[in-house]
Design an enzyme around this catalytic site. Structure first.
Site, short mmCIF file in Angstrom:
data_model
loop_
_atom_site.label_atom_id
_atom_site.label_comp_id
_atom_site.label_asym_id
_atom_site.label_seq_id
_atom_site.Cartn_x
_atom_site.Cartn_y
_atom_site.Cartn_z
N ASP A 36 8.53 2.48 8.92
CA ASP A 36 8.52 3.92 8.61
C ASP A 36 7.24 4.61 9.05
O ASP A 36 7.25 5.83 9.28
CB ASP A 36 8.74 4.14 7.11
N HIS A 70 5.47 -3.80 2.44
CA HIS A 70 6.93 -3.91 2.37
C HIS A 70 7.30 -4.92 1.30
O HIS A 70 6.62 -5.92 1.14
CB HIS A 70 7.50 -4.36 3.73
N1 ACO Z 1 -1.50 1.27 -0.11
C1 ACO Z 1 -2.46 0.74 -0.89
N2 ACO Z 1 -2.30 -0.40 -1.62
C2 ACO Z 1 -1.09 -1.00 -1.55
C3 ACO Z 1 -0.05 -0.49 -0.76
C4 ACO Z 1 -0.27 0.69 -0.02
N3 ACO Z 1 0.68 1.21 0.75
N4 ACO Z 1 1.04 -1.29 -0.89
C5 ACO Z 1 0.69 -2.27 -1.72
N5 ACO Z 1 -0.60 -2.11 -2.14
C6 ACO Z 1 -1.39 -3.02 -2.98
C7 ACO Z 1 -1.00 -2.93 -4.46
O1 ACO Z 1 -1.80 -1.99 -5.14
C8 ACO Z 1 -1.23 -4.34 -4.91
O2 ACO Z 1 -2.63 -4.53 -5.07
P1 ACO Z 1 -3.19 -5.56 -6.21
O3 ACO Z 1 -2.65 -6.90 -5.83
O4 ACO Z 1 -4.66 -5.44 -6.12
O5 ACO Z 1 -2.62 -5.05 -7.52
C9 ACO Z 1 -0.81 -5.19 -3.72
O6 ACO Z 1 -1.02 -4.35 -2.58
C10 ACO Z 1 0.66 -5.64 -3.75
O7 ACO Z 1 1.45 -4.49 -3.91
P2 ACO Z 1 2.86 -4.46 -4.64
O8 ACO Z 1 3.03 -3.11 -5.25
O9 ACO Z 1 3.01 -5.66 -5.54
O10 ACO Z 1 3.85 -4.64 -3.46
P3 ACO Z 1 5.41 -4.34 -3.54
O11 ACO Z 1 6.08 -5.40 -2.77
O12 ACO Z 1 5.84 -4.17 -4.95
O13 ACO Z 1 5.52 -2.94 -2.85
C11 ACO Z 1 5.93 -1.25 -1.26
C12 ACO Z 1 6.01 -2.75 -1.57
C13 ACO Z 1 6.72 -0.47 -2.34
C14 ACO Z 1 6.61 -0.99 0.09
C15 ACO Z 1 4.45 -0.82 -1.24
O14 ACO Z 1 3.73 -1.57 -0.29
C16 ACO Z 1 4.28 0.68 -0.99
O15 ACO Z 1 4.33 1.45 -1.94
N6 ACO Z 1 4.06 1.08 0.30
C17 ACO Z 1 3.95 2.48 0.64
C18 ACO Z 1 5.32 3.14 0.70
C19 ACO Z 1 6.12 2.74 1.93
O16 ACO Z 1 5.63 2.74 3.03
N7 ACO Z 1 7.41 2.40 1.70
C20 ACO Z 1 8.33 2.05 2.79
C21 ACO Z 1 8.74 0.63 2.74
S1 ACO Z 1 9.56 0.15 4.20
C22 ACO Z 1 11.16 0.67 4.09
O17 ACO Z 1 11.63 0.99 3.03
C23 ACO Z 1 11.99 0.69 5.34
#
Ligand code: ACO
Length: 429
Positions: free
Chosen positions: A364, A306
């Site tokens: 979600d 998140h």
């Molecule tokens: N699966 C695998 N790896 C992940 C995931 C995931 N779901 N989410 C984050 N990571 C990893 C990234 O690759 C990154 O790795 P690194 O540090 O080695 O490069 C690290 O975790 C940090 O990730 P960011 O992209 O910087 O996190 P950000 O805060 O930008 O993204 C987000 C948050 C968009 C929700 C992300 O976790 C994601 O895409 N999740 C899946 C989609 C999802 O479930 N969205 C719903 C959000 S909740 C809502 O809207 C009510």
């Protein structure tokens, strides 16, 4: 007064910006006088560090995993309250007395039906429309039906429009589904609760009433409570910005619904189920876990992580319990899709990659599973999110409209296009 000094190193000119404190959360630098004093704007695309307003409605602490509605922890509301009581709280700031709640419930009941003229709109939609596009259209069209409450400077009119929206959203949502599957329109009932009423409009037919279960109602009620508001997210900010031009609330909310539809906002619960369908078999999970962790593979574990909650999503903790309860009671826990979900959850929570990055299941992950277990079609998932969020949109809109000095929202920009140049006639280009 505490201030931050901002100095333009080119000219040596500086100014003092007041530091403002909220009740919880980071302080803010009030830089409203920046352009007047130093002739500069702030640059903050995507509003990563900008507070666009002050608000008394919802507080989030992403690091500590805290979510409060009007000061009340989400855990306590999910455990003890109902969706309609939460609506009252968000709209008016306090929990209702018993009498206030009775009056509120009656008021909502008076507005659940749609004007029959509005019903004819549905026939104009293509047979395979996405129900979110229907929601945008029909909610926008509400403003052409309720002329008795069009004066947005009148607090009583504002309140009536807000109640109408909360009352009609389940009817509009269920109707969109009925139209798409070719079933007759089901009228709302006021002798049953808000959630039961939605389920009966979704699933009953003239030849078969819908029998709901306690656990199904409880799960959906909790889901709506958890989605009721989330401070200044993209759709709520859209509603506020549209409202700042003094547009009618139904038009503003139609804009909010359009924003919510985007996969980066309200579409994740649907993405969770699509991912589970793609995995297809419990034996494929290890292969997929490796893909989720592979930097060269864009596939992510949907429903994990998140942007704001970096510790855990407090809503996920609540909804996880009811999700497990629902699967056990409906005896669906052993169906392939849910088995995959539960196994994914188990493995990811023990895996170093996810633990190190603080990637926990978000709301979600479980809301997708709950809606799927309740036989809500996939294309209706974001619609359900919109039904729950409708109160947040109107509560934030009402708060803004009650401000004394409401001004139209008008962000500025850093212009990086062509510098001034002269027009060249076409025969000389
Ligand atoms: N699966 C695998 N790896 C992940 C995931 C995931 N779901 N989410 C984050 N990571 C990893 C990234 O690759 C990154 O790795 P690194 O540090 O080695 O490069 C690290 O975790 C940090 O990730 P960011 O992209 O910087 O996190 P950000 O805060 O930008 O993204 C987000 C948050 C968009 C929700 C992300 O976790 C994601 O895409 N999740 C899946 C989609 C999802 O479930 N969205 C719903 C959000 S909740 C809502 O809207 C009510």
């Amino acid at each position: 007064m505490n201030t931050v000094t901002i100095t333009d190193n080119r000219t040596g000119k500086s100014m003092e910006c007041p530091i403002k404190q909220g009740v919880h959360g980071p302080d803010v630098i009030d830089c409203q006088a920046l352009y007047k004093e130093l002739g500069m704007f702030t640059f903050d695309p995507a509003f990563m560090t900008t507070a666009s307003c002050s608000s008394k409605i919802t507080f989030i602490d992403g690091d500590k995993g805290i979510l409060l509605y009007r000061g009340y922890p989400i855990e306590q509301l999910a455990e003890n309250s109902s969706y309609l009581e939460v609506c009252y709280l968000l709209l008016y700031g306090e929990l209702p007395t018993q009498t206030e709640m009775e009056v509120f419930t009656t008021d909502i009941g008076q507005h659940t039906m749609l004007n029959e003229g509005l019903l004819r709109f549905y026939n104009g939609f293509r047979h395979n429309s996405h129900p979110m596009s229907m929601l945008v259209g029909v909610v926008g069209a509400l403003s052409s039906y309720y002329y008795d409450a069009m004066d947005i400077t009148n607090p009583e009119h504002r309140n009536r429009s807000s109640l109408r929206l909360i009352a009609k959203m389940p009817t509009i949502a269920a109707n969109s589904h009925n139209y798409l599957v070719g079933r007759p329109y089901v009228y709302p009932r006021n002798d049953i609760g808000y959630v039961e009423n939605f389920l009966q409009m979704m699933f009953s037919t003239p030849n078969r009433p819908y029998e709901t279960t306690k656990i199904a109602v409880k799960a959906l009620e909790i889901m709506l409570i958890l989605h009721a508001d989330h401070e200044q997210n993209a759709s709520t900010s859209t509603v506020r910005l549209a409202g700042s031009s003094q547009a009618h609330p139904f038009s503003c909310v139609a804009g909010g619904i359009a924003t919510l539809w985007g996969p980066a906002h309200g579409g994740a619960n649907e993405a969770v189920i699509r991912m589970l369908q793609e995995i297809g078999d419990i034996n494929n999970i290890p292969k997929y876990i490796e893909r989720f962790k592979d930097k060269n593979d864009p596939t992510r574990l949907m429903g994990f992580g998140h942007r704001v909650y970096k510790n855990y999503d407090p809503r996920a903790k609540i909804i996880r319990n009811i999700c497990h309860e629902l699967l056990n009671e409906l005896d669906t826990a052993n169906q392939p899709l849910f088995k995959i979900a539960m196994e994914l959850e188990r493995i990811a929570l023990e895996d170093d990659y996810f633990i190190k990055r603080k990637l926990y299941p978000n709301v979600d992950f479980y809301s997708g599973i709950i809606l799927s277990a309740l036989n809500i079609p996939l294309n209706m998932f974001t619609v359900l999110f919109a039904v729950g969020r409708s109160v947040g949109w109107v509560a934030q809109w009402m708060e803004m409209m009650n401000e004394e000095n409401l001004r139209i929202g008008r962000p500025r920009q850093l212009y990086v296009g062509a510098s001034k140049r002269d027009y060249i006639p076409v025969n000389k280009r």
